[in-house]
Design a protein around this motif. Structure first.
Motif, PDB file in Angstrom:
ATOM      1  N   ILE A 224       3.971   5.597  -6.885  1.00 47.72           N
ATOM      2  CA  ILE A 224       2.635   5.770  -6.316  1.00 47.72           C
ATOM      3  C   ILE A 224       1.598   5.885  -7.431  1.00 47.72           C
ATOM      4  CG2 ILE A 224       1.160   7.377  -5.023  1.00 47.72           C
ATOM      5  CD1 ILE A 224       3.652   8.048  -3.314  1.00 47.72           C
ATOM      6  N   LEU A 225       1.914   6.661  -8.468  1.00 46.48           N
ATOM      7  CA  LEU A 225       0.994   6.803  -9.599  1.00 46.48           C
ATOM      8  C   LEU A 225       0.693   5.453 -10.244  1.00 46.48           C
ATOM      9  CD1 LEU A 225       2.187  10.015 -11.503  1.00 46.48           C
ATOM     10  CD2 LEU A 225       0.090   9.711 -10.182  1.00 46.48           C
ATOM     11  N   LYS A 226       1.719   4.663 -10.476  1.00 50.56           N
ATOM     12  CA  LYS A 226       1.536   3.369 -11.126  1.00 50.56           C
ATOM     13  C   LYS A 226       0.738   2.411 -10.235  1.00 50.56           C
ATOM     14  CE  LYS A 226       5.784   3.797 -13.829  1.00 50.56           C
ATOM     15  NZ  LYS A 226       7.164   3.286 -14.046  1.00 50.56           N
ATOM     16  N   ARG A 227       1.016   2.443  -8.940  1.00 52.01           N
ATOM     17  CA  ARG A 227       0.344   1.512  -8.027  1.00 52.01           C
ATOM     18  C   ARG A 227      -1.139   1.831  -7.896  1.00 52.01           C
ATOM     19  NH1 ARG A 227       3.298  -0.011  -2.524  1.00 52.01           N
ATOM     20  NH2 ARG A 227       4.784  -0.634  -4.138  1.00 52.01           N
TER      21      ARG A 227
ATOM     22  N   LYS B  13      -4.356   2.658   8.714  1.00 55.53           N
ATOM     23  CA  LYS B  13      -5.404   1.709   8.304  1.00 55.53           C
ATOM     24  C   LYS B  13      -4.808   0.394   7.825  1.00 55.53           C
ATOM     25  CE  LYS B  13      -9.187   4.810   6.986  1.00 55.53           C
ATOM     26  NZ  LYS B  13     -10.066   5.238   5.878  1.00 55.53           N
ATOM     27  N   THR B  14      -3.686   0.461   7.100  1.00 54.38           N
ATOM     28  CA  THR B  14      -3.043  -0.761   6.607  1.00 54.38           C
ATOM     29  C   THR B  14      -2.552  -1.617   7.760  1.00 54.38           C
ATOM     30  OG1 THR B  14      -2.302   0.462   4.643  1.00 54.38           O
ATOM     31  CG2 THR B  14      -1.278  -1.662   5.057  1.00 54.38           C
ATOM     32  N   LEU B  15      -1.950  -0.985   8.756  1.00 54.51           N
ATOM     33  CA  LEU B  15      -1.495  -1.727   9.933  1.00 54.51           C
ATOM     34  C   LEU B  15      -2.667  -2.386  10.638  1.00 54.51           C
ATOM     35  CD1 LEU B  15       0.688  -2.516  12.011  1.00 54.51           C
ATOM     36  CD2 LEU B  15       0.255  -0.337  13.157  1.00 54.51           C
TER      37      LEU B  15
ATOM     38  N   VAL C 178       0.816  -1.212   0.000  1.00 53.02           N
ATOM     39  CA  VAL C 178       0.000   0.000   0.000  1.00 53.02           C
ATOM     40  C   VAL C 178       0.851   1.264   0.000  1.00 53.02           C
ATOM     41  CG1 VAL C 178      -1.809   1.288   1.219  1.00 53.02           C
ATOM     42  CG2 VAL C 178      -1.836  -1.225   1.213  1.00 53.02           C
ATOM     43  N   ILE C 179       1.872   1.291   0.844  1.00 54.88           N
ATOM     44  CA  ILE C 179       2.709   2.468   1.021  1.00 54.88           C
ATOM     45  C   ILE C 179       4.027   2.300   0.259  1.00 54.88           C
ATOM     46  CG2 ILE C 179       3.860   3.958   2.688  1.00 54.88           C
ATOM     47  CD1 ILE C 179       0.846   4.017   2.958  1.00 54.88           C
ATOM     48  N   VAL C 180       4.359   3.265  -0.574  1.00 51.90           N
ATOM     49  CA  VAL C 180       5.617   3.241  -1.312  1.00 51.90           C
ATOM     50  C   VAL C 180       6.716   3.843  -0.434  1.00 51.90           C
ATOM     51  CG1 VAL C 180       6.870   4.111  -3.323  1.00 51.90           C
ATOM     52  CG2 VAL C 180       4.482   3.396  -3.542  1.00 51.90           C
TER      53      VAL C 180
END
Length: 316
Positions: free
Chosen positions: A184-187, A55-57, A19-21
């Motif tokens: 981030i854009l690609k993900r 939120k991911t954690l 989720v996080i880059v």
């Protein structure tokens, strides 16, 4: 043989990477606070991923999650809950507030009034809530991730010293590099990665990791090293108050948890250097203001340069 703490941390960190880059260091320190029974204050400008990493954690652990958007009109009872009269039962019934959870995201915590901010104090320190004279224990684990925006200060209420001191760490996401922005854009081009995150750690596995962290060995020379660092925080010309014994104990728990996450049964000086700034900087009171961000981080960084590093064998 791989340690349970490292195994548990690696699974959660892998989820966060989806989720996080970047921000590997921040994610690791977030987990360190979780393993060390602490709480975290994430301070950064809007849009850097503070809420998303929280939120991911939370989604990575098979645990209950609550989010509170702090606003000036929020009341303490909006956090803790209150007793409501039930006509059918002819008695008062507790309607639990969002603090009755495992992972609590307190979004923009400095937008609430001091009275409401103080409602978190007992929850964070004692892991309990007192409502109308009755004390209710909170769920285990109980982990608070609070966020605040340092640049938009109009209409905000700076966290008081007592509240800041309850946070084991103060962290910052920081701005991404050009390559990270492209990633981030690609993900996020076609989907929201957070939606695909599934729990990878049970509450039982988390508890086992916490127990393993608590049993990490800390050599006496490391204990003296940490004490010297904390004592030095009160010696600067611009310092009004250094780190308290609570801060020293928080540093102890943090270094043990960090060593556990790295797969070791003992603490080394580098562990202390990694966690010292996020654990200690926000606890220093200077002539400017309590928790004065970069200035306080510089104070701790200079102390780490000055205090002699022990060179003994740190193993059991």
């Amino acid at each position: 043989m791989e340690k349970q703490g490292k195994k548990a941390a690696d699974k959660v960190l892998e989820n966060i990477r989806k989720v996080i880059v970047g921000r590997e260091d921040t994610a690791t320190l977030l987990l360190t606070a979780l393993f060390a029974e602490g709480h975290v204050l994430l301070e950064d400008v809007p849009g850097t991923g503070k809420t998303k990493i929280a939120k991911t954690l939370a989604k990575s652990i098979s645990a209950d999650f609550s989010r509170i958007q702090f606003t000036p009109d929020l009341l303490p009872s909006d956090l803790t809950g209150l007793n409501i009269y039930d006509r059918q039962k002819n008695e008062f019934v507790l309607r639990q507030g969002p603090v009755f959870t495992n992972v609590l995201l307190a979004d923009e915590v400095n937008r609430a009034t001091p009275r409401t901010q103080a409602g978190l104090l007992e929850c964070m320190e004692e892991r309990q809530v007192t409502i109308d004279g009755t004390t209710y224990p909170l769920k285990k684990p109980f982990f608070v991730i609070a966020t605040q925006n340092p640049v938009e200060t109009a209409g905000t209420f700076p966290l008081p010293e007592a509240q800041l001191d309850r946070f084991m760490m103060q962290l910052s996401m920081g701005m991404p590099s050009r390559q990270e922005e492209l990633s981030i854009l690609k993900r996020y081009m076609k989907e929201e990665p957070l939606d695909a995150v599934v729990p990878v750690l049970s509450k039982e596995e988390l508890q086992a990791a916490k127990e393993e962290a608590a049993n990490v060995f800390v050599h006496e020379c490391i204990q003296e090293y940490m004490t010297d660092i904390v004592m030095a925080t009160g010696e600067g010309d611009n310092v009004l108050m250094g780190v308290s014994p609570r801060g020293l104990l928080a540093l102890l728990r943090a270094v043990k948890a960090y060593a556990c996450i790295k797969g070791r049964e003992y603490v080394i000086p580098d562990d202390v250097k990694v966690v010292a700034i996020p654990v200690l900087a926000h606890r220093i009171l200077t002539n400017g203001s309590f928790g004065n961000g970069k200035e306080n981080e510089t104070i701790v960084a200079e102390i780490l340069q000055k205090v002699p590093v022990p060179t003994e064998d740190f193993t059991v």
